[in-house]
Design a protein around this motif. Structure first.
Motif, short mmCIF file in Angstrom:
data_model
loop_
_atom_site.label_atom_id
_atom_site.label_comp_id
_atom_site.label_asym_id
_atom_site.label_seq_id
_atom_site.Cartn_x
_atom_site.Cartn_y
_atom_site.Cartn_z
N SER A 4 47.41 46.15 28.81
CA SER A 4 47.17 47.58 29.24
C SER A 4 46.08 47.54 30.92
N TRP A 5 46.30 49.11 30.25
CA TRP A 5 44.95 49.55 31.89
C TRP A 5 43.48 48.47 31.61
N GLY A 6 43.77 47.82 32.85
CA GLY A 6 42.36 47.52 32.89
C GLY A 6 41.95 45.95 32.27
N SER A 7 43.51 45.47 32.08
CA SER A 7 43.19 44.66 30.96
C SER A 7 43.54 43.27 32.26
N GLY A 8 43.26 43.34 33.45
CA GLY A 8 43.24 42.24 34.48
C GLY A 8 44.84 41.55 35.05
N LYS A 9 45.26 42.42 34.65
CA LYS A 9 47.04 42.19 34.99
C LYS A 9 47.01 42.24 36.83
N SER A 10 46.25 42.58 37.63
CA SER A 10 46.00 42.54 39.23
C SER A 10 45.39 42.09 39.33
N THR A 11 43.78 41.32 38.67
CA THR A 11 42.91 39.86 39.06
C THR A 11 43.95 39.19 39.08
N VAL A 12 44.90 38.65 38.32
CA VAL A 12 45.51 37.72 37.66
C VAL A 12 46.74 37.28 38.81
N VAL A 13 47.29 37.83 39.22
CA VAL A 13 47.81 38.48 40.95
C VAL A 13 47.03 37.83 41.75
N SER A 14 46.05 38.53 42.11
CA SER A 14 45.23 38.12 43.12
C SER A 14 44.92 36.69 42.94
N GLN A 15 44.08 35.87 42.78
CA GLN A 15 43.67 34.39 42.18
C GLN A 15 45.33 33.64 42.16
N LEU A 16 46.39 34.63 41.49
CA LEU A 16 47.65 32.86 41.63
C LEU A 16 47.18 32.96 43.38
N GLN A 17 47.97 34.20 43.66
CA GLN A 17 48.73 34.59 44.55
C GLN A 17 47.49 33.41 45.76
N LYS A 18 46.25 33.37 45.78
CA LYS A 18 45.16 33.13 46.53
C LYS A 18 45.36 31.18 46.49
N GLN A 19 45.45 31.12 45.27
CA GLN A 19 45.59 29.47 44.87
C GLN A 19 47.36 29.24 44.96
N VAL A 20 47.80 29.41 45.30
CA VAL A 20 49.39 29.76 46.30
C VAL A 20 48.35 29.41 47.59
N SER A 21 48.29 30.45 48.49
CA SER A 21 48.25 30.47 49.69
C SER A 21 47.42 29.62 50.41
N ALA A 22 46.36 29.07 49.68
CA ALA A 22 45.76 28.30 49.97
C ALA A 22 46.64 26.55 50.27
N ARG A 23 46.92 26.39 49.22
CA ARG A 23 48.14 24.86 48.91
C ARG A 23 49.72 25.32 50.41
N ARG A 24 50.19 26.10 50.65
CA ARG A 24 51.36 26.39 51.49
C ARG A 24 51.16 28.32 52.57
N ASP A 25 51.56 27.50 53.03
CA ASP A 25 51.71 28.82 54.22
C ASP A 25 52.62 29.54 54.65
N ASN A 26 53.57 29.49 53.71
CA ASN A 26 55.16 29.63 54.36
C ASN A 26 55.55 30.22 53.25
N ILE A 27 54.69 31.02 52.85
CA ILE A 27 54.71 31.15 50.71
C ILE A 27 54.11 33.02 51.38
N HIS A 28 55.41 34.43 50.94
CA HIS A 28 55.20 36.05 51.26
C HIS A 28 54.65 36.20 49.48
N PHE A 29 53.58 37.09 49.65
CA PHE A 29 53.71 37.40 47.81
C PHE A 29 54.43 38.81 48.40
N PHE A 30 54.67 39.40 47.82
CA PHE A 30 55.02 41.11 47.44
C PHE A 30 55.10 41.67 46.18
N ASN A 31 54.39 42.37 46.22
CA ASN A 31 53.27 42.78 44.87
C ASN A 31 54.56 44.33 44.77
N TYR A 32 55.47 44.72 43.89
CA TYR A 32 55.88 46.14 43.08
C TYR A 32 55.18 46.42 41.82
N ASP A 33 54.43 47.83 42.10
CA ASP A 33 54.28 48.64 41.64
C ASP A 33 55.15 49.45 40.73
#
Length: 79
Positions: A4-33
């Protein structure tokens, strides 16, 4: 990722992106709204947004996609 709206979906995606990016340099994230394109054909709008993201991030050339996007959007005709 659904919720639902405001349930934290964007926060989860952002945290996942930060964690994966910290481990690997050659990964590109694409967010589709999907809400942004809710009145457009889903496959075409997804591909157009993805291609635009790849071109903006210098991961692909725009010229190689122009003809293909024209085919997808019905702006070209083959006889």
């Amino acid at each position: 990722l659904l919720g639902s709206w405001g349930s934290g979906k964007s926060t989860v995606v952002s945290q996942l992106q930060k964690q994966v990016s910290a481990r690997r340099d050659n990964i590109h994230f694409f967010n589709y709204d999907a809400w942004l394109y809710q009145n457009d054909p889903p496959r075409r709008s997804f591909l157009e947004a993805l291609i635009q993201d790849l071109v903006q991030n210098s991961l692909s050339g725009e010229t190689q996609w122009q003809e293909r996007l024209a085919d997808l959007s019905g702006r070209s005709e083959e006889t």
